[in-house]
Design a protein around this motif. Structure first.
Motif, PDB file in Angstrom:
ATOM      1  N   ARG A   1      40.329  54.966  36.024  1.00 48.29           N
ATOM      2  CA  ARG A   1      41.215  53.852  35.707  1.00 48.29           C
ATOM      3  C   ARG A   1      40.491  52.570  35.300  1.00 48.29           C
TER       4      ARG A   1
ATOM      5  N   ARG B   1      41.304  50.959  31.856  1.00 51.20           N
ATOM      6  CA  ARG B   1      41.882  49.620  31.824  1.00 51.20           C
ATOM      7  C   ARG B   1      41.078  48.703  30.904  1.00 51.20           C
TER       8      ARG B   1
ATOM      9  N   GLU C   1      50.109  49.979  31.354  1.00 52.05           N
ATOM     10  CA  GLU C   1      50.182  50.954  32.449  1.00 52.05           C
ATOM     11  C   GLU C   1      50.511  52.344  31.914  1.00 52.05           C
TER      12      GLU C   1
END
Length: 375
Positions: free
Chosen positions: A149, A153, A167
Motif C-alpha cells: 500500500r 499510495r 482508495e
C-alpha cells in the motif's frame, strides 16, 4: 489475451471429466481392461502414451528464479523488465496444511513500472508477500498484499489522484497483485493437477475469460491444450524426464465485437506519438484478434515447473493483408533453477502436497503495472 486465473481456476482433471472422450484416448485415459491373451496373428501395436500429471512438491523446495516481462505495443518502444529472486516453498506449519511460498534476495532491472523511489518501496514490500497453497494443491491466498500500500499510495499520489478515487485505485492494484499470483500458480501447476493426457493428443474445452485490456469484462472463449513432447528438465540433463505442455486460449469473436470501440481506444493508449486508428468498417472498425499462449516445461511426477512462458496479445487487423494496425503484446517468462540434486517427489508413505510461485522480495510477480482511473 486471457485471464488465466478465470480460465484455469478449475483443475484440468475435473474439466476433462465433462468433455467427450478424445479420439484414440479412451483406453489409457479411462483405464480400460486389457484384452485377454487370445491367439493373435500379429503383435498388437503399442497404444498411445499416457502422461500422468501429479502434484507432489517436496518441501522445503528452493529455486533461483528469473522473471522477464516484455511488452510491445504500437506507437511505443518495446519495454523489458527483469526480476531475479530466491523462492522457497516450505510446509505451512503446525495446524496449517499445505505450503507457504516466499521470496528473498530480489533484484529488479530494466524498464521498471515504478519511479525509482517507489520501486525501492515496492521491491522491499514484495518480499513480505507469501503465497498459501492448500493441501490439495489449490491456490488459497496471497498474504501480505497490504505491504504494497505505501508504494501504491505514492504512485497514486504522483498521478494526482485524490480521495475515494485514490482508495479505489489502490484496492484495484492490490487485487491485481493477488490475481497475478493466482494466475501464475494455475498456469504452471494448479490447472494440471491429476490430469491424464495422451502425449501429442490435442484437447479442446469451452471456457470464459476476461477480455484483453478490459479488466472485469468477461466473455466466452475456447481453450486448446496438449502435452506436446518429452524434454530434459535442464540443459545439463539427457534424460527426458520433463514434458512440454502448450495451451492456447482464444476469446470468441462475438465477445470482442461487442466491446470493439473500447478495445480500439485502449490499443491506441500509451503511444508516445500519434497513432493512426483505422476508420471503422461497420460496427467493429477492423478485425479484432486476441489470444493467450502458454508454454510450460514441468516434471509430470511432481509438477515442479522448470520454465513458464505466457504470452497475451490483442491486435486490430485491417486491410487485405490482415496486417495489424494496432497491437499490444505482453510476454512473461519464468525460468526456475534448482540448486543441488534435481527435486524429486517425496516417498509415497510420507508424501505431502505442496506448491508455489512468487517473485523475489515480496511477491509482486514482476511488478504489476498499476491501472489508475482516468483523472
Amino acid at each position: 489475451m486471457v485471464a488465466a486465473r478465470r480460465i484455469l481456476a478449475l483443475p484440468l482433471a475435473f474439466a476433462l471429466a465433462a468433455l467427450p472422450a478424445a479420439p484414440g484416448a479412451d483406453g489409457p485415459a479411462r483405464g480400460a481392461t486389457p484384452a485377454p491373451p487370445a491367439a493373435e496373428a500379429e503383435p498388437r501395436a503399442a497404444g498411445p502414451e499416457l502422461v500422468r500429471l501429479r502434484w507432489a512438491w517436496p518441501a522445503p523446495l528452493e529455486a533461483q528464479v528469473t522473471c522477464r516481462r516484455t511488452r510491445v505495443r504500437t506507437g511505443a518502444p518495446p519495454s523489458v523488465f527483469t526480476a531475479r529472486y530466491r523462492q522457497r516453498a516450505a510446509l505451512a506449519g503446525a495446524g496449517e496444511p499445505g505450503l507457504a511460498i516466499s521470496t528473498r534476495g530480489t533484484t529488479w532491472e530494466g524498464d521498471l513500472p515504478w519511479a525509482p523511489p517507489v520501486a525501492r518501496q515496492a521491491l522491499h514490500a514484495s518480499e513480505q508477500l507469501v503465497q498459501r497453497i492448500g493441501p490439495d494443491g489449490a491456490f488459497a491466498a496471497l498474504e501480505g498484499a497490504e505491504a504494497l500500500r505505501p508504494a501504491l499510495r505514492s504512485l497514486v499520489d504522483g498521478a494526482g489522484v485524490q480521495g475515494a478515487q485514490a482508495e479505489r485505485a489502490v484496492a484495484r492494484a492490490e487485487a491485481a497483485a493477488r490475481g497475478e499470483a493466482e494466475e501464475l500458480w494455475n498456469l504452471s501447476v494448479g490447472f494440471w493437477i491429476d490430469a491424464d493426457l495422451v502425449l501429442g493428443q490435442e484437447y479442446v474445452m469451452p471456457s470464459e475469460t476476461e477480455l484483453p485490456l478490459l479488466p472485469g469484462v468477461r466473455g466466452p472463449a475456447s481453450v486448446e491444450f496438449a502435452v506436446r513432447r518429452r524434454v530434459p528438465c535442464a540443459a545439463a540433463e539427457r534424460a527426458a524426464r520433463c514434458v512440454e505442455i502448450v495451451l492456447h486460449a482464444t476469446p470468441e469473436p462475438a465477445a470482442l465485437a461487442r466491446h470493439a470501440a473500447a478495445l480500439r481506444a485502449r490499443l491506441a493508449e500509451g503511444a508516445e506519438g500519434p497513432v493512426a486508428v483505422p476508420a471503422a468498417h461497420g460496427r467493429d472498425g477492423g478485425e479484432l484478434e486476441a489470444e493467450g499462449t502458454l508454454v510450460l516445461v514441468t516434471d509430470p511426477a511432481t509438477l515442479v515447473p522448470r520454465r513458464v512462458a505466457w504470452t497475451r496479445a490483442v491486435r486490430l487487423a485491417t486491410g487485405d493483408d490482415g496486417a495489424p494496425a494496432l497491437e499490444h503484446v505482453d510476454r512473461v517468462e519464468y525460468d526456475y533453477r534448482y540448486p543441488g540434486k534435481a527435486p524429486a517427489a517425496p516417498p509415497a508413505h510420507r508424501r505431502r502436497r505442496v506448491p508455489g510461485t512468487p517473485l523475489e522480495p515480496a511477491p509482486v510477480p514482476a511488478p504489476v503495472p498499476v491501472q489508475l482511473p482516468a483523472a
